[in-house]
Scaffold this motif. Structure first.
Motif, short mmCIF file in Angstrom:
data_model
loop_
_atom_site.label_atom_id
_atom_site.label_comp_id
_atom_site.label_asym_id
_atom_site.label_seq_id
_atom_site.Cartn_x
_atom_site.Cartn_y
_atom_site.Cartn_z
N TYR A 126 -2.25 2.39 8.19
CA TYR A 126 -3.19 3.31 7.56
C TYR A 126 -4.21 3.81 8.57
N GLN A 168 0.82 -1.21 0.00
CA GLN A 168 0.00 0.00 0.00
C GLN A 168 0.85 1.26 0.00
N PHE A 169 1.91 1.28 0.81
CA PHE A 169 2.66 2.53 0.99
C PHE A 169 4.00 2.56 0.27
N VAL A 220 5.16 5.57 5.19
CA VAL A 220 3.71 5.66 5.37
C VAL A 220 3.23 7.11 5.37
N GLU A 245 -4.86 7.67 9.80
CA GLU A 245 -6.16 8.32 9.72
C GLU A 245 -6.61 8.87 11.07
#
Length: 308
Positions: free
Chosen positions: A226, A106-107, A245, A230
Protein backbone atom coordinates in the motif's frame (compact mmCIF):
# COMPACT_ATOMS: atom_id res chain seq x y z
CA UNK A 1 -43.41 -47.50 -23.41
CA UNK A 2 -44.06 -48.30 -19.72
CA UNK A 3 -43.37 -45.46 -17.30
CA UNK A 4 -42.49 -46.73 -13.86
CA UNK A 5 -43.73 -45.16 -10.69
CA UNK A 6 -40.56 -44.59 -8.68
CA UNK A 7 -42.48 -45.25 -5.46
CA UNK A 8 -43.46 -48.70 -6.74
CA UNK A 9 -39.83 -49.46 -7.55
CA UNK A 10 -38.88 -48.31 -4.08
CA UNK A 11 -41.49 -50.59 -2.44
CA UNK A 12 -40.37 -53.53 -4.59
CA UNK A 13 -36.71 -53.02 -3.68
CA UNK A 14 -37.56 -52.61 -0.01
CA UNK A 15 -39.63 -55.80 -0.03
CA UNK A 16 -36.77 -57.78 -1.58
CA UNK A 17 -34.19 -56.28 0.79
CA UNK A 18 -36.44 -57.00 3.80
CA UNK A 19 -37.30 -60.55 2.70
CA UNK A 20 -41.08 -60.14 2.95
CA UNK A 21 -43.93 -57.71 2.52
CA UNK A 22 -44.51 -57.76 6.25
CA UNK A 23 -40.93 -56.75 7.09
CA UNK A 24 -40.92 -54.08 4.39
CA UNK A 25 -44.19 -52.61 5.67
CA UNK A 26 -42.84 -52.56 9.23
CA UNK A 27 -39.64 -50.81 8.07
CA UNK A 28 -41.55 -48.23 6.03
CA UNK A 29 -44.32 -47.70 8.57
CA UNK A 30 -47.14 -48.47 6.14
CA UNK A 31 -49.73 -51.29 5.91
CA UNK A 32 -48.59 -54.62 4.49
CA UNK A 33 -51.50 -54.53 2.07
CA UNK A 34 -50.13 -51.33 0.52
CA UNK A 35 -46.77 -52.93 -0.23
CA UNK A 36 -48.35 -56.09 -1.62
CA UNK A 37 -50.84 -54.18 -3.77
CA UNK A 38 -48.25 -51.81 -5.27
CA UNK A 39 -45.85 -54.63 -6.13
CA UNK A 40 -48.72 -56.53 -7.74
CA UNK A 41 -49.60 -53.43 -9.82
CA UNK A 42 -45.95 -53.16 -10.89
CA UNK A 43 -46.01 -56.79 -12.04
CA UNK A 44 -49.28 -56.19 -13.88
CA UNK A 45 -47.84 -53.23 -15.80
CA UNK A 46 -44.78 -55.28 -16.73
CA UNK A 47 -46.82 -58.38 -17.54
CA UNK A 48 -44.42 -60.66 -15.65
CA UNK A 49 -44.08 -62.27 -12.24
CA UNK A 50 -41.20 -60.77 -10.25
CA UNK A 51 -41.76 -62.49 -6.89
CA UNK A 52 -43.03 -65.98 -6.19
CA UNK A 53 -44.86 -65.76 -2.88
CA UNK A 54 -46.97 -68.07 -0.89
CA UNK A 55 -47.95 -68.15 2.75
CA UNK A 56 -44.60 -69.85 3.47
CA UNK A 57 -42.18 -68.61 0.80
CA UNK A 58 -41.00 -65.35 -0.76
CA UNK A 59 -38.48 -65.62 -3.59
CA UNK A 60 -37.53 -63.69 -6.70
CA UNK A 61 -38.09 -65.24 -10.10
CA UNK A 62 -35.11 -65.39 -12.44
CA UNK A 63 -36.39 -62.32 -14.29
CA UNK A 64 -37.21 -60.72 -10.94
CA UNK A 65 -33.55 -61.01 -9.80
CA UNK A 66 -32.34 -59.20 -12.92
CA UNK A 67 -35.07 -56.59 -12.62
CA UNK A 68 -34.20 -56.07 -8.94
CA UNK A 69 -30.58 -55.20 -9.75
CA UNK A 70 -31.62 -52.44 -12.14
CA UNK A 71 -34.44 -51.21 -9.89
CA UNK A 72 -32.05 -50.99 -6.95
CA UNK A 73 -29.55 -49.01 -9.06
CA UNK A 74 -32.35 -46.66 -10.17
CA UNK A 75 -33.36 -45.98 -6.56
CA UNK A 76 -29.74 -45.26 -5.60
CA UNK A 77 -29.33 -42.87 -8.54
CA UNK A 78 -32.59 -41.11 -7.67
CA UNK A 79 -31.49 -40.68 -4.06
CA UNK A 80 -28.13 -39.30 -5.21
CA UNK A 81 -29.87 -36.85 -7.56
CA UNK A 82 -32.15 -35.70 -4.75
CA UNK A 83 -29.14 -35.32 -2.45
CA UNK A 84 -27.40 -33.05 -4.96
CA UNK A 85 -30.42 -30.75 -5.06
CA UNK A 86 -30.80 -30.75 -1.29
CA UNK A 87 -27.12 -29.88 -0.80
CA UNK A 88 -27.44 -27.09 -3.37
CA UNK A 89 -30.51 -25.64 -1.69
CA UNK A 90 -29.19 -26.03 1.85
CA UNK A 91 -28.15 -22.61 3.10
CA UNK A 92 -24.67 -22.67 4.68
CA UNK A 93 -24.74 -21.62 8.30
CA UNK A 94 -22.39 -21.42 11.26
CA UNK A 95 -18.97 -19.96 11.96
CA UNK A 96 -15.92 -20.06 9.69
CA UNK A 97 -12.50 -18.86 10.89
CA UNK A 98 -10.18 -17.43 8.25
CA UNK A 99 -6.69 -15.96 8.52
CA UNK A 100 -4.81 -13.82 5.99
CA UNK A 101 -1.82 -11.50 5.89
CA UNK A 102 -2.35 -7.74 5.96
CA UNK A 103 -1.80 -7.16 2.20
CA UNK A 104 -3.84 -10.23 1.23
CA UNK A 105 -6.73 -9.16 3.44
CA UNK A 106 -6.50 -5.53 2.34
CA UNK A 107 -6.28 -6.04 -1.42
CA UNK A 108 -7.63 -9.53 -2.10
CA UNK A 109 -10.26 -10.31 0.53
CA UNK A 110 -11.94 -7.26 2.06
CA UNK A 111 -13.83 -5.96 -0.96
CA UNK A 112 -15.66 -9.28 -1.34
CA UNK A 113 -16.90 -9.62 2.23
CA UNK A 114 -20.14 -7.62 1.79
CA UNK A 115 -21.18 -9.82 -1.15
CA UNK A 116 -20.32 -12.95 0.82
CA UNK A 117 -22.49 -11.77 3.74
CA UNK A 118 -25.35 -10.97 1.37
CA UNK A 119 -25.21 -14.37 -0.30
CA UNK A 120 -25.00 -16.36 2.94
CA UNK A 121 -26.74 -14.38 5.71
CA UNK A 122 -26.63 -17.33 8.15
CA UNK A 123 -22.87 -17.68 7.83
CA UNK A 124 -20.59 -15.95 10.35
CA UNK A 125 -17.05 -15.27 9.15
CA UNK A 126 -14.27 -14.44 11.60
CA UNK A 127 -11.16 -12.97 9.91
CA UNK A 128 -7.81 -12.72 11.68
CA UNK A 129 -5.40 -10.44 9.84
CA UNK A 130 -1.75 -10.94 10.76
CA UNK A 131 1.64 -11.10 9.08
CA UNK A 132 2.99 -13.70 11.50
CA UNK A 133 3.07 -17.38 10.54
CA UNK A 134 -0.21 -19.05 11.53
CA UNK A 135 -0.44 -22.80 12.15
CA UNK A 136 -4.04 -23.17 11.06
CA UNK A 137 -4.43 -26.70 12.45
CA UNK A 138 -3.03 -25.93 15.91
CA UNK A 139 -4.83 -22.59 16.13
CA UNK A 140 -8.18 -23.90 14.96
CA UNK A 141 -8.64 -22.04 11.65
CA UNK A 142 -10.81 -23.38 8.86
CA UNK A 143 -9.14 -21.42 6.05
CA UNK A 144 -5.85 -19.61 5.41
CA UNK A 145 -5.69 -17.24 2.43
CA UNK A 146 -2.07 -16.97 1.30
CA UNK A 147 -0.37 -14.88 -1.38
CA UNK A 148 3.05 -16.21 -2.40
CA UNK A 149 5.61 -15.95 -5.19
CA UNK A 150 7.24 -19.36 -4.78
CA UNK A 151 5.56 -22.76 -4.32
CA UNK A 152 4.09 -23.45 -0.91
CA UNK A 153 5.82 -26.20 1.07
CA UNK A 154 4.33 -29.67 0.99
CA UNK A 155 2.02 -30.36 3.90
CA UNK A 156 -1.06 -32.32 4.88
CA UNK A 157 -3.17 -29.23 4.20
CA UNK A 158 -5.55 -29.09 1.26
CA UNK A 159 -4.39 -26.44 -1.23
CA UNK A 160 -6.64 -24.75 -3.78
CA UNK A 161 -5.15 -22.15 -6.10
CA UNK A 162 -7.53 -19.23 -6.62
CA UNK A 163 -5.74 -16.79 -8.92
CA UNK A 164 -2.44 -15.64 -10.37
CA UNK A 165 -1.60 -11.92 -10.37
CA UNK A 166 1.20 -10.61 -12.63
CA UNK A 167 3.49 -7.83 -11.39
CA UNK A 168 3.17 -4.68 -13.52
CA UNK A 169 5.67 -1.86 -13.80
CA UNK A 170 3.83 1.32 -12.82
CA UNK A 171 4.08 5.07 -12.53
CA UNK A 172 1.74 8.00 -12.09
CA UNK A 173 0.71 10.07 -15.13
CA UNK A 174 2.41 13.07 -13.48
CA UNK A 175 5.70 11.22 -13.25
CA UNK A 176 5.51 10.22 -16.93
CA UNK A 177 4.75 13.81 -17.93
CA UNK A 178 7.69 15.12 -15.89
CA UNK A 179 10.31 12.47 -16.67
CA UNK A 180 9.23 10.71 -19.83
CA UNK A 181 8.40 7.06 -20.35
CA UNK A 182 11.03 4.31 -20.73
CA UNK A 183 10.64 2.40 -23.98
CA UNK A 184 13.01 -0.49 -23.23
CA UNK A 185 13.77 -2.27 -19.94
CA UNK A 186 17.35 -0.95 -19.93
CA UNK A 187 16.03 2.63 -19.79
CA UNK A 188 14.63 2.01 -16.30
CA UNK A 189 18.17 2.66 -14.98
CA UNK A 190 17.69 6.32 -15.92
CA UNK A 191 14.57 6.67 -13.76
CA UNK A 192 13.80 6.91 -10.06
CA UNK A 193 12.39 3.65 -8.74
CA UNK A 194 10.58 2.74 -5.54
CA UNK A 195 11.60 -0.66 -4.21
CA UNK A 196 10.71 -3.02 -1.39
CA UNK A 197 14.21 -2.50 0.08
CA UNK A 198 17.04 0.00 -0.39
CA UNK A 199 19.39 -2.94 -0.88
CA UNK A 200 17.32 -4.13 -3.83
CA UNK A 201 18.61 -2.73 -7.10
CA UNK A 202 17.40 -5.14 -9.80
CA UNK A 203 14.20 -6.37 -11.40
CA UNK A 204 13.92 -9.54 -13.47
CA UNK A 205 11.46 -8.85 -16.28
CA UNK A 206 9.66 -11.23 -18.64
CA UNK A 207 7.99 -10.78 -22.03
CA UNK A 208 6.83 -13.51 -24.42
CA UNK A 209 9.63 -15.89 -23.53
CA UNK A 210 12.29 -13.19 -23.20
CA UNK A 211 13.94 -12.48 -19.85
CA UNK A 212 16.11 -9.55 -18.81
CA UNK A 213 17.70 -8.44 -15.54
CA UNK A 214 17.74 -4.64 -15.20
CA UNK A 215 19.73 -2.57 -12.70
CA UNK A 216 17.78 0.27 -11.09
CA UNK A 217 18.26 3.56 -9.24
CA UNK A 218 16.29 3.27 -6.01
CA UNK A 219 15.21 6.54 -4.38
CA UNK A 220 12.85 5.18 -1.74
CA UNK A 221 11.76 1.83 -0.32
CA UNK A 222 8.89 0.30 1.63
CA UNK A 223 8.08 -3.29 2.54
CA UNK A 224 4.32 -2.77 2.37
CA UNK A 225 2.49 -2.69 -1.00
CA UNK A 226 0.00 0.00 0.00
CA UNK A 227 2.86 2.38 0.83
CA UNK A 228 4.60 1.55 -2.46
CA UNK A 229 1.41 2.32 -4.35
CA UNK A 230 0.83 5.61 -2.54
CA UNK A 231 4.39 6.77 -3.22
CA UNK A 232 4.08 5.85 -6.89
CA UNK A 233 0.74 7.67 -7.21
CA UNK A 234 2.33 10.77 -5.68
CA UNK A 235 4.85 10.85 -8.53
CA UNK A 236 8.00 9.85 -6.63
CA UNK A 237 9.05 7.22 -9.12
CA UNK A 238 8.37 3.93 -10.89
CA UNK A 239 7.41 0.86 -8.87
CA UNK A 240 6.35 -2.73 -9.38
CA UNK A 241 3.10 -4.15 -7.94
CA UNK A 242 0.82 -7.18 -8.54
CA UNK A 243 -2.52 -6.59 -10.20
CA UNK A 244 -4.30 -7.63 -7.01
CA UNK A 245 -2.92 -4.44 -5.45
CA UNK A 246 -2.96 -1.94 -8.30
CA UNK A 247 -6.05 -2.81 -10.36
CA UNK A 248 -8.26 -0.04 -8.94
CA UNK A 249 -5.51 2.58 -9.31
CA UNK A 250 -5.09 1.45 -12.94
CA UNK A 251 -8.83 1.51 -13.53
CA UNK A 252 -9.25 5.11 -12.39
CA UNK A 253 -6.04 6.38 -14.01
CA UNK A 254 -4.01 7.14 -10.87
CA UNK A 255 -1.36 4.74 -12.17
CA UNK A 256 -0.42 3.69 -15.69
CA UNK A 257 1.59 0.75 -16.95
CA UNK A 258 5.18 1.32 -17.97
CA UNK A 259 6.69 -1.12 -20.49
CA UNK A 260 3.26 -2.80 -20.89
CA UNK A 261 4.73 -5.78 -22.74
CA UNK A 262 6.77 -6.73 -19.68
CA UNK A 263 5.96 -8.12 -16.24
CA UNK A 264 8.10 -8.91 -13.20
CA UNK A 265 6.74 -12.40 -12.61
CA UNK A 266 3.56 -13.11 -10.70
CA UNK A 267 2.15 -13.84 -7.27
CA UNK A 268 -0.28 -16.66 -6.53
CA UNK A 269 -3.28 -16.58 -4.20
CA UNK A 270 -4.02 -19.95 -2.61
CA UNK A 271 -6.45 -21.22 0.00
CA UNK A 272 -5.23 -23.74 2.57
CA UNK A 273 -7.56 -25.92 4.63
CA UNK A 274 -7.29 -28.81 7.05
CA UNK A 275 -8.83 -31.69 5.12
CA UNK A 276 -11.68 -32.47 7.50
CA UNK A 277 -12.79 -28.83 7.77
CA UNK A 278 -12.73 -28.37 4.02
CA UNK A 279 -15.68 -30.78 3.83
CA UNK A 280 -17.97 -28.66 6.03
CA UNK A 281 -20.76 -26.94 4.03
CA UNK A 282 -20.03 -23.48 5.49
CA UNK A 283 -16.30 -23.78 4.71
CA UNK A 284 -16.97 -25.05 1.19
CA UNK A 285 -19.34 -22.13 0.61
CA UNK A 286 -16.66 -19.58 1.55
CA UNK A 287 -13.98 -21.32 -0.53
CA UNK A 288 -16.21 -21.65 -3.61
CA UNK A 289 -17.34 -18.03 -3.29
CA UNK A 290 -13.77 -16.70 -3.10
CA UNK A 291 -12.65 -18.95 -5.95
CA UNK A 292 -15.46 -17.61 -8.14
CA UNK A 293 -14.83 -13.95 -7.29
CA UNK A 294 -11.04 -14.01 -7.52
CA UNK A 295 -11.07 -15.98 -10.75
CA UNK A 296 -13.44 -13.45 -12.32
CA UNK A 297 -11.20 -10.60 -11.19
CA UNK A 298 -8.08 -12.34 -12.46
CA UNK A 299 -9.50 -12.63 -15.99
CA UNK A 300 -10.81 -9.04 -16.04
CA UNK A 301 -8.25 -6.67 -17.62
CA UNK A 302 -6.86 -4.38 -14.88
CA UNK A 303 -7.57 -1.21 -16.85
CA UNK A 304 -11.30 -1.97 -16.75
CA UNK A 305 -13.40 -1.14 -13.73
CA UNK A 306 -14.11 -3.92 -11.25
CA UNK A 307 -16.93 -6.31 -11.94
CA UNK A 308 -20.14 -5.75 -9.98
Amino acid sequence: MTLFNLNDLHLFVQAVDSGSFTAAARHLGIPKSTVSKRVAELEARLGVRLIQRTSRSFALTELGREFFQHAQASIIEAEMAEGIVRRHLAEPAGSVRLTASVPTAQFTLTEHLPALAARYPKLRLSVQVTDRFVDIVQEGFDIALRSHRGPLPDSALVQRKLASHPFFILASPDYICAHGEPRRPEELAQHATIMTSLTEDQWRLYSRGDEVLVTLHSVMAADEPYVLMEMAMSGLGITCLPTSVCRKALADGRLVRVLPEWTAGSIETTILMPHRRGQLPAVRAVVDFLAERLWRLAITPPWRRDIP
